[in-house]
Design a protein around this motif. Structure first.
Motif, mmCIF file in Angstrom:
data_model
loop_
_atom_site.group_PDB
_atom_site.id
_atom_site.type_symbol
_atom_site.label_atom_id
_atom_site.label_comp_id
_atom_site.label_asym_id
_atom_site.label_seq_id
_atom_site.Cartn_x
_atom_site.Cartn_y
_atom_site.Cartn_z
ATOM 1 N N TYR A 110 0.857 -1.428 0.032
ATOM 2 C CA TYR A 110 0.052 0.074 0.116
ATOM 3 C C TYR A 110 0.811 1.118 0.097
ATOM 4 C CZ TYR A 110 -4.187 -3.020 0.815
ATOM 5 O OH TYR A 110 -5.317 -3.734 0.641
ATOM 6 N N ILE A 111 1.845 1.255 0.780
ATOM 7 C CA ILE A 111 2.867 2.634 0.916
ATOM 8 C C ILE A 111 3.348 2.683 -0.568
ATOM 9 C CG2 ILE A 111 5.003 3.326 1.743
ATOM 10 C CD1 ILE A 111 3.895 1.914 4.341
ATOM 11 N N GLU A 112 3.953 1.622 -1.100
ATOM 12 C CA GLU A 112 4.532 1.759 -2.451
ATOM 13 C C GLU A 112 3.725 2.194 -3.474
ATOM 14 O OE1 GLU A 112 7.528 1.357 -3.328
ATOM 15 O OE2 GLU A 112 8.291 1.019 -1.395
ATOM 16 N N GLN A 113 2.414 1.694 -3.475
ATOM 17 C CA GLN A 113 1.303 2.200 -4.390
ATOM 18 C C GLN A 113 1.077 3.713 -4.141
ATOM 19 O OE1 GLN A 113 0.227 0.456 -6.977
ATOM 20 N NE2 GLN A 113 2.048 -0.831 -6.350
ATOM 21 N N LEU A 114 0.849 4.058 -3.216
ATOM 22 C CA LEU A 114 0.315 5.637 -2.586
ATOM 23 C C LEU A 114 1.360 6.471 -3.127
ATOM 24 C CD1 LEU A 114 -1.113 5.094 0.658
ATOM 25 C CD2 LEU A 114 -2.382 5.502 -1.435
ATOM 26 N N ILE A 115 2.854 5.920 -2.945
ATOM 27 C CA ILE A 115 3.820 6.948 -3.374
ATOM 28 C C ILE A 115 3.965 6.842 -4.886
ATOM 29 C CG2 ILE A 115 6.423 7.006 -3.316
ATOM 30 C CD1 ILE A 115 6.278 6.173 -0.487
ATOM 31 N N ARG A 116 3.680 5.734 -5.538
ATOM 32 C CA ARG A 116 3.765 5.611 -6.942
ATOM 33 C C ARG A 116 2.569 6.480 -7.649
ATOM 34 N NH1 ARG A 116 2.277 1.057 -10.976
ATOM 35 N NH2 ARG A 116 0.080 1.485 -10.030
ATOM 36 N N PHE A 117 1.507 6.453 -6.846
ATOM 37 C CA PHE A 117 0.302 7.232 -7.394
ATOM 38 C C PHE A 117 0.470 8.823 -7.286
ATOM 39 C CE2 PHE A 117 -2.531 3.627 -6.457
ATOM 40 C CZ PHE A 117 -2.398 3.043 -7.719
ATOM 41 N N GLY A 118 1.545 9.041 -6.185
ATOM 42 C CA GLY A 118 1.751 10.655 -6.180
ATOM 43 C C GLY A 118 1.062 11.027 -5.037
ATOM 44 N N LEU A 119 0.324 10.264 -4.386
ATOM 45 C CA LEU A 119 -0.535 10.650 -3.178
ATOM 46 C C LEU A 119 0.295 11.144 -2.020
ATOM 47 C CD1 LEU A 119 -3.424 10.938 -2.117
ATOM 48 C CD2 LEU A 119 -3.382 8.690 -1.019
ATOM 49 N N ALA A 120 1.427 10.780 -1.913
ATOM 50 C CA ALA A 120 2.445 10.817 -0.755
ATOM 51 C C ALA A 120 3.679 10.629 -1.129
ATOM 52 C CB ALA A 120 2.099 10.133 0.468
#
Length: 71
Positions: free
Chosen positions: A16-26
């Protein structure tokens, strides 16, 4: 909680952390590490509604944690 379960939870949280960073959310990994698994999953589902059971009910809303709109 057994070793296997702790490992599985840790891997899912990292996903989840990797995906949120990849999406540019955080961009702040350390901040995301402080979030619970439920918070990370909820944020991921809000940002990536095609992967949710509800089929995107939350699409277009802003994140309560970051205040950013999801597209």
């Amino acid at each position: 909680m057994g070793t296997w379960m702790r490992s599985a939870v840790r891997k899912k949280k990292q996903f989840y952390i990797e995906q949120l960073i990849r999406f540019g959310l955080a961009a702040d990994r350390e901040r995301l590490e402080e979030w619970t698994m439920a918070e990370l999953r909820r944020e991921y589902e809000r940002f990536h509604p095609a992967q949710t059971i509800e089929g995107g009910r939350h699409h277009g809303q802003t994140s309560p944690r970051t205040g950013q709109a999801h597209h």
